[in-house]
Scaffold this motif. Structure first.
Motif, PDB file in Angstrom:
ATOM      1  N   GLY A 206       0.815  -1.198   0.000  1.00 53.17           N
ATOM      2  CA  GLY A 206       0.000   0.000   0.000  1.00 53.17           C
ATOM      3  C   GLY A 206       0.847   1.247   0.000  1.00 53.17           C
TER       4      GLY A 206
ATOM      5  N   ARG B  44       5.192  10.608   2.425  1.00 53.79           N
ATOM      6  CA  ARG B  44       4.505   9.646   1.555  1.00 53.79           C
ATOM      7  C   ARG B  44       5.401   8.419   1.453  1.00 53.79           C
ATOM      8  NH1 ARG B  44       3.471  11.608  -4.000  1.00 53.79           N
ATOM      9  NH2 ARG B  44       2.397   9.647  -4.141  1.00 53.79           N
TER      10      ARG B  44
ATOM     11  N   VAL C  46       5.580   3.959   0.536  1.00 49.91           N
ATOM     12  CA  VAL C  46       5.016   2.712   0.043  1.00 49.91           C
ATOM     13  C   VAL C  46       5.485   1.637   1.015  1.00 49.91           C
ATOM     14  CG1 VAL C  46       6.962   2.303  -1.535  1.00 49.91           C
ATOM     15  CG2 VAL C  46       4.777   1.180  -1.962  1.00 49.91           C
TER      16      VAL C  46
ATOM     17  N   TRP D  37      -6.381  -3.029   2.701  1.00 47.08           N
ATOM     18  CA  TRP D  37      -7.709  -2.594   2.281  1.00 47.08           C
ATOM     19  C   TRP D  37      -8.403  -2.000   3.497  1.00 47.08           C
ATOM     20  CZ3 TRP D  37     -10.141  -6.798  -1.343  1.00 47.08           C
ATOM     21  CH2 TRP D  37      -9.376  -6.890  -2.503  1.00 47.08           C
TER      22      TRP D  37
ATOM     23  N   GLU E 107       2.387   8.429  -9.252  1.00 46.63           N
ATOM     24  CA  GLU E 107       1.024   8.459  -8.744  1.00 46.63           C
ATOM     25  C   GLU E 107       0.814   7.349  -7.706  1.00 46.63           C
ATOM     26  OE1 GLU E 107      -1.355  10.713  -9.463  1.00 46.63           O
ATOM     27  OE2 GLU E 107       0.218  11.768 -10.545  1.00 46.63           O
ATOM     28  N   PRO E 108      -0.103   7.558  -6.743  1.00 44.04           N
ATOM     29  CA  PRO E 108      -0.324   6.561  -5.693  1.00 44.04           C
ATOM     30  C   PRO E 108      -0.684   5.165  -6.200  1.00 44.04           C
ATOM     31  CG  PRO E 108      -1.368   8.622  -5.086  1.00 44.04           C
ATOM     32  CD  PRO E 108      -0.870   8.786  -6.505  1.00 44.04           C
ATOM     33  N   VAL E 109      -1.527   5.066  -7.220  1.00 44.07           N
ATOM     34  CA  VAL E 109      -1.925   3.737  -7.710  1.00 44.07           C
ATOM     35  C   VAL E 109      -0.721   2.985  -8.266  1.00 44.07           C
ATOM     36  CG1 VAL E 109      -3.316   2.515  -9.430  1.00 44.07           C
ATOM     37  CG2 VAL E 109      -4.309   4.403  -8.132  1.00 44.07           C
ATOM     38  N   ALA E 110       0.110   3.657  -9.055  1.00 46.67           N
ATOM     39  CA  ALA E 110       1.309   3.017  -9.603  1.00 46.67           C
ATOM     40  C   ALA E 110       2.290   2.676  -8.488  1.00 46.67           C
ATOM     41  CB  ALA E 110       1.966   3.928 -10.634  1.00 46.67           C
ATOM     42  N   THR E 111       2.405   3.558  -7.506  1.00 50.99           N
ATOM     43  CA  THR E 111       3.321   3.319  -6.389  1.00 50.99           C
ATOM     44  C   THR E 111       2.899   2.096  -5.589  1.00 50.99           C
ATOM     45  OG1 THR E 111       3.743   5.693  -6.214  1.00 50.99           O
ATOM     46  CG2 THR E 111       4.346   4.349  -4.334  1.00 50.99           C
ATOM     47  N   ALA E 112       1.614   1.982  -5.308  1.00 51.13           N
ATOM     48  CA  ALA E 112       1.116   0.860  -4.499  1.00 51.13           C
ATOM     49  C   ALA E 112       1.352  -0.476  -5.188  1.00 51.13           C
ATOM     50  CB  ALA E 112      -0.362   1.046  -4.193  1.00 51.13           C
ATOM     51  N   ALA E 113       1.450  -0.468  -6.515  1.00 54.95           N
ATOM     52  CA  ALA E 113       1.665  -1.715  -7.254  1.00 54.95           C
ATOM     53  C   ALA E 113       3.133  -2.126  -7.305  1.00 54.95           C
ATOM     54  CB  ALA E 113       1.118  -1.582  -8.672  1.00 54.95           C
TER      55      ALA E 113
END
Length: 92
Positions: free
Chosen positions: A24, A43, A45, A58, A77-83
């Motif tokens: 996350g 920020r 990860v 989640w 971006e957060p979505v790319a970072t979380a992956a």
């Protein structure tokens, strides 16, 4: 617990319903005593399985081990970072 639910049991405590996810991204809201290298508002990860407290990413807030965090790369971006953690380890 039904047979299908037992198949997906991940050893989380407490048992279902439990928040899933081992990676996350977010901002640090608090740090424990003696934690160095991260500060409130950073920020980060994180990749941790299982999470301390027995649940997953989640959720609105999670408890993580500081050593299992890394700064979010600038401009990502957060979505790319979380992956990054699981997908990056898989690619490696």
């Amino acid at each position: 617990m039904g047979q299908a639910a037992e198949h997906w049991r991940l050893g989380c405590r407490p048992a279902s319903p439990a928040a899933l996810g081992v990676e996350g991204v977010g901002r640090i809201r608090a740090v424990g005593p003696g934690v160095q290298g991260i500060s409130i508002g950073d920020r980060v990860v994180a990749h941790e399985a299982p999470l301390p407290g027995g649940s997953g990413f989640w959720a609105e807030q999670v408890l993580v081990t500081a050593a299992h965090t890394a700064p979010v790369p600038s401009g990502l971006e957060p979505v790319a970072t979380a992956a990054l953690p699981v997908n990056g380890l898989t690619a490696l």
